[in-house]
Design an enzyme around this catalytic site. Structure first.
Site, PDB file in Angstrom:
ATOM      1  CG  ASN A  17      -1.799   1.026   1.386  1.00  0.00           C
ATOM      2  OD1 ASN A  17      -1.395   2.272   1.245  1.00  0.00           O
ATOM      3  ND2 ASN A  17      -3.069   0.997   1.674  1.00  0.00           N
ATOM      4  CG  HIS A  20       0.949   6.227   4.482  1.00  0.00           C
ATOM      5  ND1 HIS A  20      -0.058   7.402   4.818  1.00  0.00           N
ATOM      6  CD2 HIS A  20       0.155   5.405   5.125  1.00  0.00           C
ATOM      7  CE1 HIS A  20      -1.039   6.739   5.534  1.00  0.00           C
ATOM      8  NE2 HIS A  20      -0.819   5.394   5.581  1.00  0.00           N
ATOM      9  CG  HIS A  53      -7.977   3.902   1.160  1.00  0.00           C
ATOM     10  ND1 HIS A  53      -8.108   3.770   2.285  1.00  0.00           N
ATOM     11  CD2 HIS A  53      -9.329   4.319   0.647  1.00  0.00           C
ATOM     12  CE1 HIS A  53      -9.555   4.071   2.861  1.00  0.00           C
ATOM     13  NE2 HIS A  53     -10.095   4.259   1.699  1.00  0.00           N
ATOM     14  NE  ARG A  55      -9.431   8.286   4.339  1.00  0.00           N
ATOM     15  CZ  ARG A  55      -9.667   7.401   5.186  1.00  0.00           C
ATOM     16  NH1 ARG A  55      -8.866   6.424   5.671  1.00  0.00           N
ATOM     17  NH2 ARG A  55     -10.577   7.528   6.076  1.00  0.00           N
ATOM     18  NE  ARG A  59      -7.644  11.148   5.497  1.00  0.00           N
ATOM     19  CZ  ARG A  59      -8.105  10.595   6.576  1.00  0.00           C
ATOM     20  NH1 ARG A  59      -7.410   9.790   7.057  1.00  0.00           N
ATOM     21  NH2 ARG A  59      -9.366  10.925   6.957  1.00  0.00           N
ATOM     22  CD  GLU A  80      -6.953  -0.484   1.104  1.00  0.00           C
ATOM     23  OE1 GLU A  80      -7.023   0.561   1.729  1.00  0.00           O
ATOM     24  OE2 GLU A  80      -6.078  -1.237   1.555  1.00  0.00           O
ATOM     25  CB  THR A 110      -5.709   4.676   9.626  1.00  0.00           C
ATOM     26  OG1 THR A 110      -5.509   3.488   8.508  1.00  0.00           O
ATOM     27  CG2 THR A 110      -5.678   3.931  10.762  1.00  0.00           C
ATOM     28  CB  THR A 111      -9.378   1.552   7.424  1.00  0.00           C
ATOM     29  OG1 THR A 111      -9.051   2.116   6.061  1.00  0.00           O
ATOM     30  CG2 THR A 111     -10.897   1.106   7.452  1.00  0.00           C
ATOM     31  CD  GLU A 161      -6.906  -6.151   3.246  1.00  0.00           C
ATOM     32  OE1 GLU A 161      -7.426  -5.805   1.952  1.00  0.00           O
ATOM     33  OE2 GLU A 161      -6.318  -5.468   3.980  1.00  0.00           O
ATOM     34  CG  HIS A 198      -5.565  -1.690   9.602  1.00  0.00           C
ATOM     35  ND1 HIS A 198      -5.044  -0.956  10.571  1.00  0.00           N
ATOM     36  CD2 HIS A 198      -5.704  -0.747   8.547  1.00  0.00           C
ATOM     37  CE1 HIS A 198      -5.441   0.313  10.311  1.00  0.00           C
ATOM     38  NE2 HIS A 198      -5.944   0.437   9.521  1.00  0.00           N
ATOM     39  N   GLY A 199      -1.824  -2.545   9.881  1.00  0.00           N
ATOM     40  CA  GLY A 199      -1.092  -2.599  11.124  1.00  0.00           C
ATOM     41  C   GLY A 199      -0.074  -3.668  11.165  1.00  0.00           C
ATOM     42  CG  HIS A 221       2.140   3.556   8.846  1.00  0.00           C
ATOM     43  ND1 HIS A 221       2.664   3.369  10.077  1.00  0.00           N
ATOM     44  CD2 HIS A 221       2.094   5.016   8.588  1.00  0.00           C
ATOM     45  CE1 HIS A 221       2.914   4.612  10.518  1.00  0.00           C
ATOM     46  NE2 HIS A 221       2.669   5.532   9.676  1.00  0.00           N
TER      47      HIS A 221
HETATM   48  N1  PXP Z   1      -5.922  -3.072   4.351  1.00  0.00           N
HETATM   49  C1  PXP Z   1      -6.741  -2.049   4.266  1.00  0.00           C
HETATM   50  C2  PXP Z   1      -8.308  -2.479   3.954  1.00  0.00           C
HETATM   51  C3  PXP Z   1      -6.463  -0.841   4.660  1.00  0.00           C
HETATM   52  O1  PXP Z   1      -7.548   0.116   4.576  1.00  0.00           O
HETATM   53  C4  PXP Z   1      -5.180  -0.450   4.890  1.00  0.00           C
HETATM   54  C5  PXP Z   1      -4.830   0.927   5.333  1.00  0.00           C
HETATM   55  O2  PXP Z   1      -5.204   1.547   4.315  1.00  0.00           O
HETATM   56  C6  PXP Z   1      -4.277  -1.365   5.024  1.00  0.00           C
HETATM   57  C7  PXP Z   1      -4.468  -2.898   4.499  1.00  0.00           C
HETATM   58  C8  PXP Z   1      -2.807  -1.293   5.261  1.00  0.00           C
HETATM   59  O3  PXP Z   1      -2.684  -0.802   6.475  1.00  0.00           O
HETATM   60  P1  PXP Z   1      -1.227  -0.363   7.141  1.00  0.00           P
HETATM   61  O4  PXP Z   1      -0.899   0.952   6.402  1.00  0.00           O
HETATM   62  O5  PXP Z   1      -1.409  -0.380   8.483  1.00  0.00           O
HETATM   63  O6  PXP Z   1      -0.108  -1.428   6.611  1.00  0.00           O
END
Ligand code: PXP
Length: 249
Positions: A17, A20, A53, A55, A59, A80, A110-111, A161, A198-199, A221
């Site tokens: 992703n 950022h 993503h 949005r 942003r 996304e 964030t989501t 996911e 995510h995370g 991230h």
């Molecule tokens: N998956 C989804 C659906 C997300 O919304 C995000 C954050 O945009 C991620 C994965 C990636 O998360 P991270 O940036 O924390 O790795």
């Protein structure tokens, strides 16, 4: 069957992703760093796909970024987006390989959670149908919850996911990893492809990478942050190596 034979693990894809990279650019409303250049580096470093993503508040990633990425990426592009009419129109026009539908609240950093598939099911079904009719693979970002999995099956999507946020933010609570494991097995048994994200970081990716049914990780991230110190190529390779240690290819 030979008792020594190991169950075959599905190969696991790493989608990067790159939101950022655009966050850094938007901090100055500058023309750099360019997410398209970042996508090329990620692909050369072994990424299996690129995720952005778009949005509603724009942003970080802008419409022009997605427009620029579609013809350039050599790996699948995963867009996304919120399940809105505006976003569905953009996806149908730009034709990414895959759309992952996510919930969106303007004030969130964030989501924050998975999509609740019981809220406005008709609106979701309209969106899923419109995307599928355009030939786009649809994945739904949901919490590791059997009720949500059943609803995803009912919506007829090929993939989900699983939101790994609770696991990542509560490393001392093993029930969150267990929930991811159970949800992955349940979803796969229902014929769904299982993605997760995510995370995830170099430190916590291992146990998720080792979930046999999980075939795709979306990570942003932590990789872009690591890249500030070691460069993007090295950051992608480090994440790939951490996944491979937990799940030898
Ligand atoms: N998956 C989804 C659906 C997300 O919304 C995000 C954050 O945009 C991620 C994965 C990636 O998360 P991270 O940036 O924390 O790795």
């Amino acid at each position: 069957m030979n008792g020594m034979m190991q169950a075959k693990m599905t190969p696991q894809r790493l989608y990067i992703n790159i939101d950022h990279v655009a966050t850094l650019r938007q901090a100055r409303r500058a023309s750099y760093p360019d997410p398209i250049a970042a996508a090329r580096i990620c692909e050369a470093a072994g990424a299996d796909g690129i995720t952005v993503h778009l949005r509603e508040d724009r942003r970080h990633i802008q419409d022009a970024d997605v427009e620029g990425l579609v013809p350039v990426v050599r790996t699948p592009l995963n867009l996304e987006m919120a399940p809105t009419a505006e976003m569905t129109g953009i996806a149908r026009r730009l034709q990414p390989h895959q759309v992952t539908l996510v919930p969106e609240r303007r004030e969130e950093v964030t989501t924050e959670g998975g999509l609740d598939l019981s809220v406005e099911p008709k609106r979701l079904a309209v969106c899923v149908t419109a995307l599928r009719e355009a030939g786009i693979r649809v994945s739904l970002f949901i919490d590791p919850d059997p009720v949500q999995i059943a609803r995803a099956v009912a919506l007829g999507v090929p993939a989900i996911e699983l939101h790994t946020g609770r696991y990542c933010h509560n490393p001392d609570q093993p029930e969150h990893l267990e929930a991811l494991r159970r949800a992955s097995a349940e979803a796969a048994s229902q014929g769904l492809a299982v993605h997760a994200g995510h995370g995830l970081t170099l430190e916590n990716v291992g146990p998720v990478a080792a979930i046999p049914e999980c075939e795709e990780l979306n990570i942003g991230h932590a990789i872009v942050s690591h890249a500030v110190f070691v460069g993007l190529d090295a950051a992608v390779r480090a994440m790939r190596a951490a996944m491979d240690r937990a799940r030898p290819r």
